[in-house]
Design an enzyme around this catalytic site. Structure first.
Site, mmCIF file in Angstrom:
data_model
loop_
_atom_site.group_PDB
_atom_site.id
_atom_site.type_symbol
_atom_site.label_atom_id
_atom_site.label_comp_id
_atom_site.label_asym_id
_atom_site.label_seq_id
_atom_site.Cartn_x
_atom_site.Cartn_y
_atom_site.Cartn_z
ATOM 1 C CG LEU A 37 21.580 25.517 5.286
ATOM 2 C CD1 LEU A 37 21.291 26.576 4.232
ATOM 3 C CD2 LEU A 37 20.599 25.648 6.449
ATOM 4 N N GLY A 38 22.600 20.758 5.094
ATOM 5 C CA GLY A 38 22.524 19.436 4.454
ATOM 6 C C GLY A 38 21.747 18.455 5.309
ATOM 7 C CD GLN A 39 20.335 12.352 5.193
ATOM 8 O OE1 GLN A 39 21.426 12.033 4.708
ATOM 9 N NE2 GLN A 39 19.403 11.478 5.476
ATOM 10 C CE1 TYR A 41 29.998 8.663 0.047
ATOM 11 C CE2 TYR A 41 30.174 11.034 -0.230
ATOM 12 C CZ TYR A 41 29.809 9.944 0.529
ATOM 13 O OH TYR A 41 29.252 10.133 1.780
ATOM 14 C CB ILE A 90 27.106 27.109 -0.453
ATOM 15 C CG1 ILE A 90 27.797 27.879 -1.568
ATOM 16 C CG2 ILE A 90 25.880 26.337 -0.959
ATOM 17 C CD1 ILE A 90 28.776 27.057 -2.333
ATOM 18 N NE ARG A 91 20.733 25.140 0.205
ATOM 19 C CZ ARG A 91 19.883 24.741 1.147
ATOM 20 N NH1 ARG A 91 19.107 25.649 1.735
ATOM 21 N NH2 ARG A 91 19.812 23.472 1.524
ATOM 22 C CE LYS A 124 32.541 11.229 2.488
ATOM 23 N NZ LYS A 124 32.556 12.412 3.364
HETATM 24 C C1 VAH Z 1 25.338 8.428 0.006
HETATM 25 N N1 VAH Z 1 24.016 8.876 2.001
HETATM 26 O O1 VAH Z 1 24.431 7.673 -0.317
HETATM 27 C C2 VAH Z 1 25.385 8.874 1.464
HETATM 28 C C3 VAH Z 1 26.224 7.934 2.295
HETATM 29 C C4 VAH Z 1 26.678 5.547 2.907
HETATM 30 C C5 VAH Z 1 25.900 6.475 2.046
HETATM 31 O O2 VAH Z 1 27.579 8.158 2.166
HETATM 32 O O3 VAH Z 1 26.183 8.835 -0.749
#
Ligand code: VAH
Length: 316
Positions: A10-12, A140, A35-36, A144
């Site tokens: 359901l994400g982008q 993040y 999750i929903r 990654k």
């Molecule tokens: C973000 N849309 O902004 C994601 C993506 C490269 C950007 O990883 O966190």
């Protein structure tokens, strides 16, 4: 690939990938999980509530549908991960290792995206190579880089067929992104259509890699269907279509909305994240190893985004 389970459906990315996979492989062969509860067209096919941090739940659903592929998209994006770093670690790493374990135990093919966020301030900023320094300074980015290494480990140690791409900012009109740094590149089209004006939280001159969602979906399927013997890299391939700063979007939009006005109200948190990422990355290794090619430049994407956003807003 015959039977595919998608997490974060359901994400982008997930909300469009689900439809594309169902078109390609048959509705009943693509199981969406999130999750929903699903709404609307996502319920056209099998859908299950799964919390990827719950290993048993994930394993049970994978077993129930006798899948052969996992596409693991469930994650917290960059800006939200800076607000909730421990939650981001638990979801982005805990969820990933659970999904990799299911792929190992059930001998599944495995896709999970990395991001240009896997690069940091000391990475070469222009035409960033496939193999280079990766010292990100965001949670993040840490997730990654660790995720890329973990997916490669599961390939070399357990023979799991893991593959991934480093996505740029993705632009789509179906499901809005949530908690990303590049979300401005989606918001700008909605604000241009509604108000002919947009205050960008990313400053002038801040170039980042971007891609229209149809190119992203094609890349996932093309990579997963590619000949494994040709893959010297796996996790994860640089891919990009556009390198653009906010003023480049302004110029492209003004070709359709001449009096569109862009102004700036910079968010220091997301600007710092954007400053740590490349200006442009080199996609040549993906093109060489599995034929990656983007179809949309900023003008073709802008024309289609404005048309689709207009249609969507009229219906609301
Ligand atoms: C973000 N849309 O902004 C994601 C993506 C490269 C950007 O990883 O966190």
């Amino acid at each position: 690939m015959k039977k595919i389970l998608v997490t974060g459906a359901l994400g982008q990315i997930g909300s469009e990938l689900l439809g594309k996979l169902r078109e390609t492989y048959g509705t009943d062969n693509v199981i969406g999980t999130d999750i929903r509860e699903a709404e609307g067209s996502h319920n056209d096919g099998p859908f299950e509530i799964v919390d990827v941090t719950n290993a048993e739940q994930l394993h049970e659903v994978a077993n129930k549908y006798n899948i052969d592929t996992v596409m693991h998209l469930a994650a917290l994006l960059s800006a939200k991960a800076e607000v909730y770093p421990k939650v981001a670690w638990d979801i982005n790493m805990g969820g990933l290792v659970n999904a990799l374990e299911v792929a190992r135990e059930l001998d599944l093919k495995f896709f999970t995206p990395s991001s240009i966020g896997a690069f940091g301030p000391s990475t070469p900023k222009d035409n960033t190579p496939q193999d280079t320094l990766q010292r990100p300074n965001t949670m993040y980015g840490v997730n990654k880089v660790a995720g890329e290494l973990l997916a490669d480990y599961y390939y070399h140690r357990f023979g799991v067929d893991t593959r991934g791409v480093r996505f740029p900012g993705l632009i789509s009109y179906v499901a809005p992104p949530g908690g990303g740094t590049t979300d401005y590149a989606v918001e700008i089209y909605y604000e241009a259509t509604k108000k002919k004006a947009y205050h960008s939280y990313i400053g002038e001159g801040t170039k980042m890699d971007m891609m229209y969602m149809p190119d992203a979906l094609n890349a996932i399927i093309q990579l997963m269907e590619s000949d494994p013997a040709k893959l010297e890299h796996r996790n994860a391939f640089n891919i990009s279509a556009i390198s653009a700063a906010p003023e480049d979007f302004e110029t492209a939009i003004q070709k359709h909305i001449p009096d569109f006005k862009l102004s700036y109200d910079v968010d220091p948190v997301r600007q710092n994240i954007a400053n740590s990422w490349p200006n442009s990355i080199d996609s040549s290794v993906a093109s060489k190893e599995w034929g990656f090619k983007a179809d949309y430049d900023i003008d073709r994407m802008t024309k289609e985004m404005l048309e689709k956003v207009e249609q969507k807003l009229v219906k609301q």
